[in-house]
Scaffold this motif. Structure first.
Motif, PDB file in Angstrom:
ATOM      1  N   VAL A 356      30.702  26.266  46.419  1.00 20.79           N
ATOM      2  CA  VAL A 356      29.844  27.421  46.663  1.00 20.79           C
ATOM      3  C   VAL A 356      28.817  27.104  47.746  1.00 20.79           C
ATOM      4  N   PRO A 398      37.669  33.697  43.665  1.00 14.48           N
ATOM      5  CA  PRO A 398      36.520  34.416  44.226  1.00 14.48           C
ATOM      6  C   PRO A 398      36.072  33.881  45.582  1.00 14.48           C
ATOM      7  N   TYR A 520      28.153  36.079  41.417  1.00 19.79           N
ATOM      8  CA  TYR A 520      29.150  35.076  41.048  1.00 19.79           C
ATOM      9  C   TYR A 520      29.003  34.673  39.589  1.00 19.79           C
TER      10      TYR A 520
END
Length: 744
Positions: A356, A398, A520
């Motif tokens: 991330v 994602p 998220y």
């Protein structure tokens, strides 16, 4: 564009307010001050209410605070109540091998970062964190490749270590001292560069102290993690497969399909650090000492994640935000617990956060520049998926969408590059299962070898979304229970996460990155609740992202009341977490006991603490060399030093295969043909599996079959007298021949 200008553009994009409305006129400053005061008061009041609910919901938390009155009992528990058992110098081989693996990981990862350009524009701390994580994933993959080639007993991993050290030395020499200094001089533009330093009150003496020295508050938690990580494993899953499977592969000299342990055929990227440590560990019982060294390496993902949060806070907010985020994370009881136990959620959490982090850097760069950061993000996402299957959905999916839509329009090239890098991080594991099991995601989606329809149905029942008492799987009541568990009721939760993360969301100046991270978190929790069997440990990998939000929330408001409230909350939360973790009886805390004593672990008194089953201890001491043991119901064979045959409750019962529909002579011959000298039947585990709502176990194995038919009638087995409850477990020796019948 210079490095500094490019990084400044990165932060401008990521840290700008979500709303692009023009600044408010000067005469509205009074209204803004009122709104800020109301938010501060509301957050402080909400935090006070939350802390009350947090401590009341689990009385053990309040009880643990009484430990401040009993420090002698706490210290006594570290030596098992007897200072004659004190020994810590025997930890040094474990720490040396673990340190070697971590050093090799950094060196190898640093070379990779330089090769793909992933180190461009990063600070020295960021380079260290990313390089170590990349290197750990690379060494895991290298160990897998060597193991699949049946080379674990060869010199290949040792030669690879020498090659990495030599390669890094050559690279370091070529770079030159001056070039390195010039590169490291350009630090990423942080909130200090963008003017937030001016917002810091000069009379606030606590905040600069936390900036410079706050990380020392995390030292007790780091020590607990390292001390617990050097202990032999006591958690069921760790003794069943996290360390047992590497042990089997090491003893076999190769990585192969395990038909008797369904969990041993999942991606085990983190566990291979234990296998690598076994290869590097010299001397007798290399598998046992190597397992402990690998357990330490797995535990070190937690402090590595904390350093990543420190760096992320510096880049995306302020130095204090990084310090708070690191402290919040390293002090979470869940994090300390899984790190001490040898569970791998900490490794997944590290890879998740850094994936991330890397894609956030890439997404903030104008025009999608810095493809090295995108490759870095993809590889780390793949490394998470190399540890277990859920990150395919939680991380890879994602972040692929982020890569596709990060810059305002759909672009396939970045997504393809991200997926290609992710495939490099985990593809070998899925190829292994495709070849060995005929199914790349075995056993996530069952099918392929050694799976009957009954076994598939049993697995699916155990891993489906759990129903409530009315048979419903999705209801408002279930969602409320899950929310309470996530928020405050779970025993291993921290009181620091929710209030500070809420402050980040409710602050006046909402950042795009904050909203993106919050989205998220929402996605992860929704998938966890909707599509998994809702094991609470499955949301542990999300905790560093929430901790980063908490760090941003700590600096979200500038009022003096909020600052002092944050300092007070930090003090309460850190103290409460530490005292809870020190509570006697939560888990094995014999941190200072000799490892040799813990290996045998004979309790000082009947019913005393012991992590080794009495039957296994007996077998290690009395069984003849070369004899094999058959486990029935027992699936934790890690401590056994003899060859063992066992199966999990999801695999075929070997005992049933060799005993069912056979005569006494056929049964005896089947056991002797396998070299089995002893049979251990763990009735307590069988009863647990058969209890309502549990996994289930073969109906064939009964007390009457074993005690009446095999012992008294057919004389296939002979009981071994042990000082244990026969209703809990029984150990039998295989009769070499049937008894003679006296002639009339």
């Amino acid at each position: 564009m210079t490095t500094k200008k490019r990084l400044g553009a990165t932060n401008d994009r990521l840290l700008r307010p979500a709303s692009s409305s023009p600044p408010a006129p000067a005469d509205s400053s009074g209204g803004a001050a009122v709104r800020s005061t109301l938010k501060t008061v509301g957050l402080l009041a909400g935090t006070a209410l939350y802390l009350t609910v947090f401590f009341v919901s689990q009385p053990v938390r309040g009880q643990s605070l009484l430990l401040v009155l009993l420090p002698d009992q706490v210290v006594s528990s570290w030596v098992g109540g007897d200072w004659n058992h004190f020994q810590v110098s025997d930890r040094w081989p474990i720490l040396v091998v673990a340190g070697l693996i971590l050093t090799l990981a950094y060196l190898g990862g640093r070379l990779t970062m330089a090769a793909v350009g992933g180190d461009r524009g990063l600070s020295g701390l960021e380079v260290f964190v990313f390089s170590t994580a990349v290197g750990l994933a690379e060494w895991s993959l290298l160990t897998l490749a060597v193991g699949l080639a049946a080379g674990l007993r060869g010199p290949w991993l040792h030669l690879a270590a020498v090659g990495v050290i030599a390669g890094w030395a050559i690279w370091w020499w070529q770079c030159g001292r001056g070039l390195r200094k010039e590169t490291n001089r350009e630090k990423p533009c942080s909130a200090r560069d963008s003017g937030s330093e001016a917002d810091r009150p000069q009379d606030d003496k606590l905040r600069p102290w936390l900036d410079r020295h706050g990380l020392w508050l995390g030292l007790p938690f780091l020590l607990l993690i390292l001390l617990g990580a050097t202990l032999p494993p006591w958690d069921f899953d760790v003794r069943e497969y996290h360390l047992q499977v590497p042990k089997e592969w090491f003893q076999a000299g190769r990585i192969a399909f395990l038909p008797h342990n369904v969990y041993g055929n999942m991606p085990l990227g983190a566990e291979l650090h234990a296998l690598l440590a076994m290869v590097f560990m010299p001397g007798e019982r290399a598998w046992w000492w190597g397992a402990l060294a690998g357990k330490v390496v797995i535990a070190c993902f937690a402090p590595l994640t904390a350093l990543g949060l420190l760096a992320a806070g510096r880049r995306f907010a302020t130095p204090l935000a990084g310090v708070v985020a690191a402290l919040v994370y390293i002090s979470i009881p869940w994090v300390v617990h899984v790190s001490q136990a040898g569970l791998i959620e900490g490794a997944v959490a590290c890879y998740l956060l850094l994936a991330v982090y890397a894609i956030a850097i890439w997404a903030g760069e104008h025009g999608g520049g810095g493809k090295g950061h995108l490759v870095l993000a993809g590889f780390l996402a793949g490394a998470a998926a190399a540890c277990k299957y859920p990150p395919l959905l939680f991380v890879v999916a994602p972040l692929t969408l982020v890569a596709m839509f990060a810059h305002g329009r759909c672009r396939w090239q970045p997504a393809a590059m991200f997926l290609a890098a992710a495939l490099c991080g985990c593809g070998l594991w899925y190829a292994k299962n495709w070849v060995q099991a005929g199914n790349p995601v075995y056993p996530l989606v069952l099918g392929g070898v050694s799976r009957t329809p009954e076994r598939i149905a049993q697995w699916n029942r155990a891993h489906r979304v759990p129903p409530d008492e009315r048979g419903r799987r999705y209801s408002v009541a279930q969602a409320a229970v899950a929310a309470a568990d996530l928020g405050w009721r779970n025993l291993w939760q921290s009181p620091l996460l929710l209030p500070l993360a809420a402050a980040a969301l409710l602050a006046a100046r909402r950042r795009q990155l904050v909203l993106w991270l919050a989205a998220y978190v929402g996605f992860y929790l929704a998938v966890w609740w909707l599509a998994t069997h809702r094991v609470d440990r499955f949301w542990v990998p999300l905790l560093p992202v929430v901790a980063l939000l908490a760090g941003m929330g700590a600096v979200a408001l500038t009022s003096e009341a909020w600052r002092r409230g944050v300092f007070l909350l930090l003090g309460i939360g850190l103290a409460a977490n530490l005292l809870f973790l020190l509570s006697a009886g939560v888990y094995d805390q014999r941190y200072l006991v000799s490892l040799e004593r813990l290996r045998r672990d004979h309790p000082a008194e009947r019913g005393g603490l012991s992590r080794v089953h009495p039957a296994q201890r007996y077998l290690n001491m009395h069984a003849a060399a070369g004899e094999r043991v058959l486990f029935v119901g027992e699936a934790q064979p890690f401590d056994l030093e003899l060859p063992v045959l066992y199966s999990t409750c999801f695999d075929e019962c070997l005992f049933e295969r060799w005993m069912k529909d056979r005569t006494a002579d056929q049964r005896r011959a089947a056991l002797l043909r396998q070299g089995i000298g002893y049979v251990l039947v763990n009735w307590s585990e069988i009863d647990r599996y058969r209890s309502p709502g549990n996994y289930g176990f073969s109906d064939y194995v009964t007390r009457r079959l074993v005690r009446e038919e095999l012992v008294r009638e057919q004389h296939v087995l002979r009981p071994v007298p042990l000082d244990i409850d026969p209703e809990a477990a029984e150990l039998f020796q295989v009769e070499l021949s049937p008894p003679r019948v006296p002639q009339p």
